[in-house]
Design an enzyme around this catalytic site. Structure first.
Site, short mmCIF file in Angstrom:
data_model
loop_
_atom_site.label_atom_id
_atom_site.label_comp_id
_atom_site.label_asym_id
_atom_site.label_seq_id
_atom_site.Cartn_x
_atom_site.Cartn_y
_atom_site.Cartn_z
N LYS A 45 -25.79 -35.78 -9.35
CA LYS A 45 -26.53 -35.07 -10.71
C LYS A 45 -26.21 -35.67 -11.84
CE LYS A 45 -25.37 -31.27 -7.46
NZ LYS A 45 -24.52 -30.17 -7.18
N GLY A 46 -25.19 -36.37 -11.99
CA GLY A 46 -24.43 -36.60 -13.08
C GLY A 46 -25.37 -37.28 -14.31
N GLU A 101 -26.79 -44.41 -13.75
CA GLU A 101 -25.66 -43.58 -13.57
C GLU A 101 -24.97 -43.12 -14.74
OE1 GLU A 101 -24.22 -42.06 -11.36
OE2 GLU A 101 -22.83 -43.06 -10.01
N ASP A 102 -24.30 -41.88 -14.33
CA ASP A 102 -23.44 -41.58 -15.56
C ASP A 102 -22.11 -42.49 -16.04
OD1 ASP A 102 -22.24 -40.79 -13.08
OD2 ASP A 102 -21.98 -39.08 -13.61
N ASP A 105 -16.85 -46.07 -12.44
CA ASP A 105 -15.36 -45.69 -12.07
C ASP A 105 -14.63 -46.94 -11.16
OD1 ASP A 105 -13.14 -44.32 -12.44
OD2 ASP A 105 -13.43 -43.01 -10.82
N LYS A 133 -15.31 -46.87 -16.86
CA LYS A 133 -13.85 -47.19 -16.98
C LYS A 133 -13.34 -48.34 -15.99
CE LYS A 133 -13.35 -42.71 -15.20
NZ LYS A 133 -12.77 -41.29 -15.15
N PHE A 154 -10.29 -38.47 -17.39
CA PHE A 154 -11.40 -37.65 -16.64
C PHE A 154 -12.24 -37.06 -17.69
CE2 PHE A 154 -13.37 -34.88 -14.19
CZ PHE A 154 -13.74 -35.63 -13.05
N VAL A 155 -13.40 -37.49 -17.66
CA VAL A 155 -14.40 -36.63 -18.60
C VAL A 155 -15.57 -35.75 -18.11
CG1 VAL A 155 -13.96 -38.69 -20.40
CG2 VAL A 155 -15.66 -39.27 -18.71
N ASP A 161 -19.32 -33.70 -14.38
CA ASP A 161 -18.92 -32.31 -14.29
C ASP A 161 -17.43 -32.51 -13.85
OD1 ASP A 161 -19.40 -33.78 -11.60
OD2 ASP A 161 -18.70 -31.98 -10.72
N ARG A 167 -21.38 -29.72 -17.22
CA ARG A 167 -22.35 -30.76 -17.11
C ARG A 167 -23.36 -30.54 -18.22
NH1 ARG A 167 -22.71 -33.65 -12.29
NH2 ARG A 167 -22.46 -32.49 -10.54
P1 IMP Z 1 -16.99 -44.78 -8.38
O1 IMP Z 1 -17.61 -44.78 -7.03
O2 IMP Z 1 -15.67 -44.63 -8.20
O3 IMP Z 1 -17.41 -45.70 -9.32
O4 IMP Z 1 -17.75 -43.14 -8.78
C1 IMP Z 1 -18.27 -42.82 -9.66
C2 IMP Z 1 -18.44 -41.56 -9.57
O5 IMP Z 1 -17.52 -40.87 -9.62
C3 IMP Z 1 -19.31 -41.00 -10.79
O6 IMP Z 1 -20.85 -41.00 -10.35
C4 IMP Z 1 -18.95 -39.49 -10.88
O7 IMP Z 1 -19.54 -38.63 -10.16
C5 IMP Z 1 -17.43 -39.63 -10.51
N1 IMP Z 1 -16.70 -39.76 -11.66
C6 IMP Z 1 -15.77 -40.89 -11.70
N2 IMP Z 1 -14.87 -40.69 -12.94
C7 IMP Z 1 -15.59 -39.56 -13.36
C8 IMP Z 1 -15.15 -38.63 -14.84
O8 IMP Z 1 -14.26 -39.17 -15.39
N3 IMP Z 1 -15.71 -37.46 -14.81
C9 IMP Z 1 -16.70 -37.24 -14.01
N4 IMP Z 1 -17.03 -37.84 -12.89
C10 IMP Z 1 -16.36 -38.83 -12.79
MG MG Z 2 -21.83 -38.79 -10.39
#
Ligand code: IMP
Ligand code: MG
Length: 187
Positions: A45-46, A101-102, A105, A133, A154-155, A161, A167
């Site tokens: 949803k982000g 994508e939001d 990470d 990040k 963590f944001v 969220d 959100r």
């Molecule tokens: P990745 O697979 O680790 O790159 O995950 C990305 C997903 O992790 C994002 O779509 C977010 O839903 C969640 N996520 C990662 N870091 C944060 C953060 O700082 N705040 C909120 N959601 C996060």
């Molecule tokens: Mg997400």
């Protein structure tokens, strides 16, 4: 004396800065796909707020679709195993797809989604991530359009969220634990 640990939010990226950067990204996408149609694919949803704002800064014929991905397990941390929770409604074959994508990470989610969408033979596939990040990466991944590179905090806010909360904050904020009361200047 009894002290209480409460969650506090500190503004990292104020709304005006986000709006300026989203406008720049929209202009860049408009230039890159001049004369073409694009399909914006939001990762639920982000990314919904980022997609809503970004799409209005894109001066092209644009359509929307959405998918949802989740990691196995309960935690906020990506476990390394991603699954598709909701697929697209439309075919992307031969289309210009921008995956929105939001936050990027560990890179696990976007690696999985890009691999999945490539198999469907889009004409072009680009990734727009509002936040990156880079220090957290466990799988290499570079987005084509990045809003802001941020440190490993963590944001929340602007779609992001913490346990489904925050959100709807207008600013992007860092969540941290703090002794004392809740200080909340965002939103
Ligand atoms: P990745 O697979 O680790 O790159 O995950 C990305 C997903 O992790 C994002 O779509 C977010 O839903 C969640 N996520 C990662 N870091 C944060 C953060 O700082 N705040 C909120 N959601 C996060
Ligand atoms: Mg997400």
């Amino acid at each position: 004396m009894r002290t209480e640990r409460a969650r506090t939010l500190r503004v990292l990226l104020p709304r005006a800065r986000i709006a300026r950067r989203v406008r720049e990204l929209g202009r860049q996408i408009t230039r890159d796909f001049r004369g073409e149609r694009v399909l914006l694919v939001g990762v639920l949803k982000g990314a919904c707020i980022f997609l809503a704002d970004l799409s209005r800064e894109i001066g092209l014929d644009a359509s929307f679709d959405f998918l949802a991905a989740g990691s196995y397990g309960q935690s906020n941390e990506t476990s390394g195993q991603v699954r598709l929770l909701k697929d697209l409604d439309t075919s992307i074959e031969g289309r210009n797809v921008i995956l929105v994508e939001d936050i990027l990470d560990t890179g696990v989610t976007l690696n999985y989604l890009v691999r999945l969408l490539r198999e469907r033979h889009p004409k072009a596939l680009r990734v727009a991530a509002l936040l990156d990040k880079a220090d957290r990466r466990v799988q290499p991944f570079e987005a084509d359009y990045v809003g802001f590179r941020i440190p490993n905090h963590f944001v929340v806010g602007y779609g992001l969220d913490y346990a489904e909360r925050y959100r709807n904050l207008r600013d992007i904020c860092v969540v941290r634990m703090r002794k004392g009361g809740v200080k909340h200047k965002a939103g």
